[in-house]
Design a protein around this motif. Structure first.
Motif, PDB file in Angstrom:
ATOM      1  N   SER A   1       9.642   7.981 -17.034  1.00 20.37           N
ATOM      2  CA  SER A   1       8.767   7.795 -15.867  1.00 20.37           C
ATOM      3  C   SER A   1       8.067   6.444 -15.908  1.00 20.37           C
ATOM      4  N   SER A   2       7.693   5.998 -17.107  1.00 25.92           N
ATOM      5  CA  SER A   2       7.021   4.693 -17.207  1.00 25.92           C
ATOM      6  C   SER A   2       7.977   3.566 -16.845  1.00 25.92           C
ATOM      7  N   VAL A   3       9.262   3.706 -17.261  1.00 31.28           N
ATOM      8  CA  VAL A   3      10.258   2.694 -16.907  1.00 31.28           C
ATOM      9  C   VAL A   3      10.453   2.649 -15.398  1.00 31.28           C
ATOM     10  N   ALA A   4      10.533   3.844 -14.758  1.00 30.88           N
ATOM     11  CA  ALA A   4      10.702   3.894 -13.300  1.00 30.88           C
ATOM     12  C   ALA A   4       9.481   3.314 -12.588  1.00 30.88           C
ATOM     13  N   ALA A   5       8.268   3.612 -13.103  1.00 34.00           N
ATOM     14  CA  ALA A   5       7.057   3.070 -12.488  1.00 34.00           C
ATOM     15  C   ALA A   5       7.018   1.555 -12.610  1.00 34.00           C
ATOM     16  N   LEU A   6       7.446   1.039 -13.766  1.00 30.79           N
ATOM     17  CA  LEU A   6       7.470  -0.412 -13.953  1.00 30.79           C
ATOM     18  C   LEU A   6       8.464  -1.066 -12.996  1.00 30.79           C
ATOM     19  N   THR A   7       9.613  -0.430 -12.803  1.00 35.92           N
ATOM     20  CA  THR A   7      10.608  -0.961 -11.864  1.00 35.92           C
ATOM     21  C   THR A   7      10.050  -1.007 -10.444  1.00 35.92           C
ATOM     22  N   GLU A   8       9.349   0.048 -10.046  1.00 38.61           N
ATOM     23  CA  GLU A   8       8.770   0.083  -8.702  1.00 38.61           C
ATOM     24  C   GLU A   8       7.673  -0.961  -8.542  1.00 38.61           C
ATOM     25  N   LEU A   9       6.878  -1.169  -9.584  1.00 41.49           N
ATOM     26  CA  LEU A   9       5.831  -2.192  -9.507  1.00 41.49           C
ATOM     27  C   LEU A   9       6.440  -3.583  -9.381  1.00 41.49           C
TER      28      LEU A   9
ATOM     29  N   SER B   1       9.234  -4.242  -7.977  1.00 39.74           N
ATOM     30  CA  SER B   1       9.731  -4.336  -6.603  1.00 39.74           C
ATOM     31  C   SER B   1       8.588  -4.625  -5.633  1.00 39.74           C
ATOM     32  N   LEU B   2       7.414  -4.040  -5.903  1.00 38.75           N
ATOM     33  CA  LEU B   2       6.286  -4.230  -4.996  1.00 38.75           C
ATOM     34  C   LEU B   2       5.754  -5.656  -5.006  1.00 38.75           C
ATOM     35  N   VAL B   3       5.812  -6.306  -6.153  1.00 32.62           N
ATOM     36  CA  VAL B   3       5.211  -7.638  -6.244  1.00 32.62           C
ATOM     37  C   VAL B   3       6.116  -8.716  -5.681  1.00 32.62           C
ATOM     38  N   ARG B   4       7.308  -8.351  -5.204  1.00 34.47           N
ATOM     39  CA  ARG B   4       8.115  -9.351  -4.504  1.00 34.47           C
ATOM     40  C   ARG B   4       7.362  -9.789  -3.255  1.00 34.47           C
ATOM     41  N   GLY B   5       7.346 -11.060  -2.999  1.00 38.07           N
ATOM     42  CA  GLY B   5       6.565 -11.599  -1.890  1.00 38.07           C
ATOM     43  C   GLY B   5       5.241 -12.167  -2.355  1.00 38.07           C
ATOM     44  N   ILE B   6       4.865 -11.886  -3.638  1.00 42.66           N
ATOM     45  CA  ILE B   6       3.666 -12.473  -4.228  1.00 42.66           C
ATOM     46  C   ILE B   6       4.132 -13.545  -5.214  1.00 42.66           C
ATOM     47  N   ASN B   7       3.391 -14.636  -5.282  1.00 37.91           N
ATOM     48  CA  ASN B   7       3.825 -15.728  -6.162  1.00 37.91           C
ATOM     49  C   ASN B   7       4.119 -15.228  -7.569  1.00 37.91           C
ATOM     50  N   PRO B   8       5.344 -15.393  -8.063  1.00 35.10           N
ATOM     51  CA  PRO B   8       5.651 -14.934  -9.420  1.00 35.10           C
ATOM     52  C   PRO B   8       4.988 -15.844 -10.449  1.00 35.10           C
ATOM     53  N   PRO B   9       4.644 -15.302 -11.620  1.00 33.84           N
ATOM     54  CA  PRO B   9       3.993 -16.141 -12.651  1.00 33.84           C
ATOM     55  C   PRO B   9       4.834 -17.345 -13.044  1.00 33.84           C
TER      56      PRO B   9
ATOM     57  N   GLU C   1       0.824  -1.206   0.000  1.00 33.84           N
ATOM     58  CA  GLU C   1       0.000   0.000   0.000  1.00 33.84           C
ATOM     59  C   GLU C   1       0.860   1.259   0.000  1.00 33.84           C
ATOM     60  N   ARG C   2       1.906   1.260   0.838  1.00 35.63           N
ATOM     61  CA  ARG C   2       2.778   2.425   0.914  1.00 35.63           C
ATOM     62  C   ARG C   2       3.523   2.636  -0.404  1.00 35.63           C
ATOM     63  N   GLY C   3       4.001   1.532  -1.007  1.00 35.98           N
ATOM     64  CA  GLY C   3       4.714   1.651  -2.265  1.00 35.98           C
ATOM     65  C   GLY C   3       3.821   2.130  -3.398  1.00 35.98           C
ATOM     66  N   LEU C   4       2.592   1.630  -3.431  1.00 35.24           N
ATOM     67  CA  LEU C   4       1.672   2.069  -4.474  1.00 35.24           C
ATOM     68  C   LEU C   4       1.311   3.540  -4.319  1.00 35.24           C
ATOM     69  N   HIS C   5       1.076   3.956  -3.084  1.00 36.04           N
ATOM     70  CA  HIS C   5       0.641   5.339  -2.845  1.00 36.04           C
ATOM     71  C   HIS C   5       1.774   6.332  -3.076  1.00 36.04           C
ATOM     72  N   ASP C   6       2.959   6.022  -2.537  1.00 38.66           N
ATOM     73  CA  ASP C   6       4.056   6.989  -2.585  1.00 38.66           C
ATOM     74  C   ASP C   6       4.911   6.879  -3.841  1.00 38.66           C
TER      75      ASP C   6
END
Length: 369
Positions: A225-233, A235-243, A183-188
């Motif tokens: 900015s899109s590349v940076a947003a993709l990198t952050e996303l 990073s956020l999905v770590r801890g969720i089962n990867p495809p 939540e914090r990563g998505l918001h900030d």
């Protein structure tokens, strides 16, 4: 009527047994030098979930106060030590109390009989018996205290229940922390970048006819900015089962982990099939955490991950050439890994002498499909 009577007895037991048992332990220590340490269940921590509700380990509550009150109530109801204290109160009421009080009752009876004509010999006998028995009557407390006032005898089932309760508490806290991180990563992070990306593209759209060069510069900025947003996303999905874990299995997923690791990782071994998804997920995240620990603490230059399956046990071994000294002590992440492995009936084995190398094996019993 029976329900009300049972409820009243239970309330009296819950409120008084613990106090009586503690008083008896103090007397046993004072009279006999016995140190009897009872092990009452601690009140579990309450956790605030992302939905705003509070989780007490059993159910959700609207307020922290309500969750803590229910947690304390559940401990009193389900604590085996409290039941043991109730057993002590019951047994002491028909053994220790009557025997310890008998010299005093005999003394009172003897004094009463002195004033009765013709019963003087009986009065003297009662008085002598009371005085002779007084130094010994209270000693019955010792064997019963040793048997009933110490820790509750542990059983295999009881130990397993406590392990599972600890695992559930760990998973609850981990889940809450992970949701807060996302939540914090998505918001900030990602959300703010996507909003800025939309504004930049809107500005470029207005400039594309009148000032194409400025529009191109804005579009280039939007692309960054899109590349940076993709990198952050990512990073956020770590801890969720990867495809890759869901689609291709454990070995390919660990190969993907190895490609992203900051040290050189070699993945070896093979599996004749796929385990159930919860087991695959547990082993995957165990290996991921072990690789993260190597990168943070081990000062290693090379890591090997060995995967295998034998005797219906899935085995993953992570070996590094680092400084060693890893242990599953209190507060260590390895202790959490060990508890989570036990949730599946598995084990975590650590071989990490000072100076290295470190070899950590996760073994989980399962069937492969």
């Amino acid at each position: 009527m029976a329900v009300w009577l049972a409820s009243a007895i239970w309330i009296v037991h819950a409120l008084t047994s613990k106090a009586f048992a503690r008083a008896a332990r103090r007397l046993a220590e004072r009279w006999f030098g016995l140190t009897l340490e009872a092990k009452y269940r601690p009140v579990p921590p309450v956790t605030r979930m992302s939905t705003g509700f509070w989780w007490d380990g059993r159910k959700y509550h609207k307020s922290e106060r309500e969750a803590r009150r229910n947690a304390r109530s559940q401990v009193r109801v389900h604590d085996a030590q409290v039941y043991w204290d109730g057993l002590w109160t019951l047994v002491a009421g028909v053994t220790v109390l009557p025997i310890a009080a008998s010299p005093l009752l005999a003394l009172i009876g003897g004094i009463t009989l002195i004033a009765t004509p013709g019963l003087l010999p009986y009065a003297v006998a009662l008085l002598v018996a009371a005085l002779a028995a007084a130094p010994f009557a209270w000693r019955i407390l010792r064997p019963l205290a040793v048997r009933l006032l110490g820790p509750v005898p542990s059983s295999g089932l009881g130990k397993r229940v406590r392990e599972l309760e600890q695992i559930r508490a760990d998973l609850t806290e981990t889940q809450a922390a992970e949701l807060e991180r996302i939540e914090r990563g998505l918001h900030d992070g990602a959300q703010a970048r996507l909003v800025a990306l939309g504004m930049t593209m809107q500005a470029a759209e207005r400039l594309v006819d009148n000032d194409p060069d400025a529009a191109k510069a804005l579009l280039a900025e939007a692309r960054k900015s899109s590349v940076a947003a993709l990198t952050e996303l990512r990073s956020l999905v770590r801890g969720i089962n990867p495809p890759v874990l869901v689609e291709r299995g454990l070995i390919d997923a660990i190969h993907a982990l190895a490609l992203d690791a900051t040290v050189e990782v070699s993945v070896e071994g093979s599996l004749p099939g796929r385990a159930e998804r919860p087991v695959e997920s547990a082993v995957y995240f165990a290996v991921a955490e072990l690789l993260a620990n190597v990168a943070k603490h081990a000062r290693a230059s090379y890591v090997t991950v060995d995967l295998g399956y034998a005797d219906r046990v899935l085995i993953a071994t992570v070996t590094d050439d680092g400084t060693g000294g890893a242990s599953a002590g209190a507060g260590s992440g390895l202790a959490g890994l060990e508890r989570r492995a036990r949730a599946f009936g598995g084990t975590l084995t650590i071989d990490s002498p000072a100076g290295g190398p470190t070899r950590i094996t996760v073994a989980v019993p399962c069937e492969l499909s």
